[in-house]
Design a protein around this motif. Structure first.
Motif, PDB file in Angstrom:
ATOM      1  N   ASP A 150       0.856  -1.190   0.000  1.00 29.27           N
ATOM      2  CA  ASP A 150       0.000   0.000   0.000  1.00 29.27           C
ATOM      3  C   ASP A 150       0.887   1.234   0.000  1.00 29.27           C
TER       4      ASP A 150
ATOM      5  N   TYR B 149      -0.625   4.335  -1.348  1.00 26.56           N
ATOM      6  CA  TYR B 149      -1.494   5.511  -1.393  1.00 26.56           C
ATOM      7  C   TYR B 149      -1.985   5.957  -0.032  1.00 26.56           C
ATOM      8  N   SER B 150      -2.231   5.014   0.889  1.00 19.79           N
ATOM      9  CA  SER B 150      -2.731   5.448   2.194  1.00 19.79           C
ATOM     10  C   SER B 150      -1.707   5.275   3.310  1.00 19.79           C
TER      11      SER B 150
ATOM     12  N   TYR C 145     -12.273   4.919  -0.705  1.00 24.26           N
ATOM     13  CA  TYR C 145     -11.176   5.749  -0.226  1.00 24.26           C
ATOM     14  C   TYR C 145     -11.246   7.149  -0.828  1.00 24.26           C
ATOM     15  N   TYR C 146     -11.645   7.222  -2.113  1.00 24.50           N
ATOM     16  CA  TYR C 146     -11.812   8.517  -2.755  1.00 24.50           C
ATOM     17  C   TYR C 146     -13.169   9.123  -2.450  1.00 24.50           C
TER      18      TYR C 146
ATOM     19  N   GLU D 258      -4.911   2.629  -7.359  1.00 28.41           N
ATOM     20  CA  GLU D 258      -4.703   3.622  -6.304  1.00 28.41           C
ATOM     21  C   GLU D 258      -3.236   4.007  -6.148  1.00 28.41           C
TER      22      GLU D 258
ATOM     23  N   SER E 230      -1.656   7.687  -6.719  1.00 32.65           N
ATOM     24  CA  SER E 230      -0.930   8.373  -5.650  1.00 32.65           C
ATOM     25  C   SER E 230       0.466   8.805  -6.095  1.00 32.65           C
TER      26      SER E 230
END
Length: 347
Positions: free
Chosen positions: A133, A135-136, A220-221, A232, A236
């Motif tokens: 991951d 993007y977050s 998430y968006y 994602e 990002s």
């Protein structure tokens, strides 16, 4: 061109069955088949935009029909553009397939990855995990790229096949490092531009949105993804990454396919040498994956019977994409099939 006309006549019904399945296999699709350098069949059905979110359809007057020139998010077919860029640099002598990645990106040596080579990454045997991951879990592009480069391996290089986005992100960074250009700029100048692929791009402009197939509603968006990359991690990273981000139409992608069938040449443009294309479509991992295992060339996925179907041969390639896209090229029959669909719309 030697294709079975009766089979071609069945294709609209096959697409229609996918659209009418409960739940639908996809919202819309564009299909193109070519053989012997002739366009043999082209068809589109369904809708490029139909859903508002994961469970609600838009009002009928806002649905956008899918057309043969609908622009789709190619998802992992983008990896073939990255692989082509890498092989151009290899041809130029600026990069070696057996170069250690860390020679070009020193940060990559962390966590014991100092012996991983460019060839390992192209064939997905570099020992990298499939995904992390970005993007977050990380706040900005520099920290995300650092996470890619410093990721801990899951196996020693050259010992196991794990299809990895991270390897292609890394290869994209090598292209940028050696060329001094962003990956999108490099691809435009050295691949899509010379080939005349005017409708192939990263980060399509807003004015093209009505021609772009929508993809998933992402919690998430908090909105439907329509007009920017679905992946994602790629989003990002600014929409440009080695593993995802390219948008295209079936006809534009057909030019890339014909370039490969033409031994690296299309029209007056030579993108790769014929020997390079042959190397890209030659398996390099059978000793690792064994009988019945995955087959990979230098970028392309090879001999994947489960979607190559009747075109399956020891040299058939190329790739699928998570959004519902696929490109199959068989050099032995001089034939390719492109199916672009938004199978994650609705999810």
């Amino acid at each position: 061109v030697g294709l079975d006309a009766e089979v071609l006549e069945q294709l609209p019904g096959i697409l229609r069955a996918g659209l009418e399945f409960d739940p639908p296999r996809f919202a819309g699709a564009s299909l193109l088949i070519a053989s012997q350098a002739w366009l043999a069949y082209e068809h589109a059905d369904g809708y490029a935009l139909r859903w508002q979110d994961a469970s609600t359809e838009l009002p009928r007057d806002r649905w956008i029909p899918a057309r043969t020139d609908t622009i789709y998010d190619l998802a992992s077919i983008s990896k073939i553009f990255t692989a082509t860029a890498v092989m151009q640099l290899v041809e130029q002598g600026r990069l070696g397939l057996d170069d250690r990645v860390a020679v070009h990106l020193p940060r990559f040596a962390e966590n014991g990855k100092g012996e991983v080579t460019v060839r390992h990454l192209l064939t997905h045997v570099g020992g990298l995990p499939a995904f992390i991951d970005l993007y977050s879990a990380h706040p900005d592009v520099p920290s995300r790229l650092d996470a890619v480069l410093t990721v801990a391996p899951t196996s020693p290089p050259g010992t196991a096949y794990v299809y990895s986005d991270l390897g292609l992100i890394t290869l994209g960074l090598i292209v940028e490092e050696l060329s001094g250009q962003g990956l999108d700029e490099y691809v435009r100048e050295h691949i899509t531009g010379p080939l005349g692929m005017t409708e192939t791009m990263y980060n399509p402009p807003a004015e093209l949105r009505d021609r772009i197939a929508a993809t998933e509603y992402v919690d998430y968006y908090g909105r439907l993804v329509h007009g920017h990359v679905h992946d994602e991690n790629a989003h990002s990273l600014g929409g440009v990454a080695g593993h995802a981000g390219v948008f295209s139409t079936a006809r534009d992608l057909a030019i890339l396919a014909q370039m490969f069938l033409g031994g690296g040449r299309y029209g007056d443009a030579r993108i790769l040498e014929a020997g390079t294309v042959q190397d890209m479509f030659t398996d390099g991992i059978a000793e690792i994956t064994g009988v019945g295992g995955a087959r990979r060339g230098l970028g392309p996925e090879l001999e994947a019977w489960y979607y190559h179907a009747g075109l399956t041969s020891p040299y058939s390639g190329v790739h699928t994409g998570f959004t519902g896209t696929s490109l199959v090229i068989d050099p032995l029959t001089d034939t390719f099939v492109i199916l672009l669909a938004n199978s994650v719309h609705p999810p």
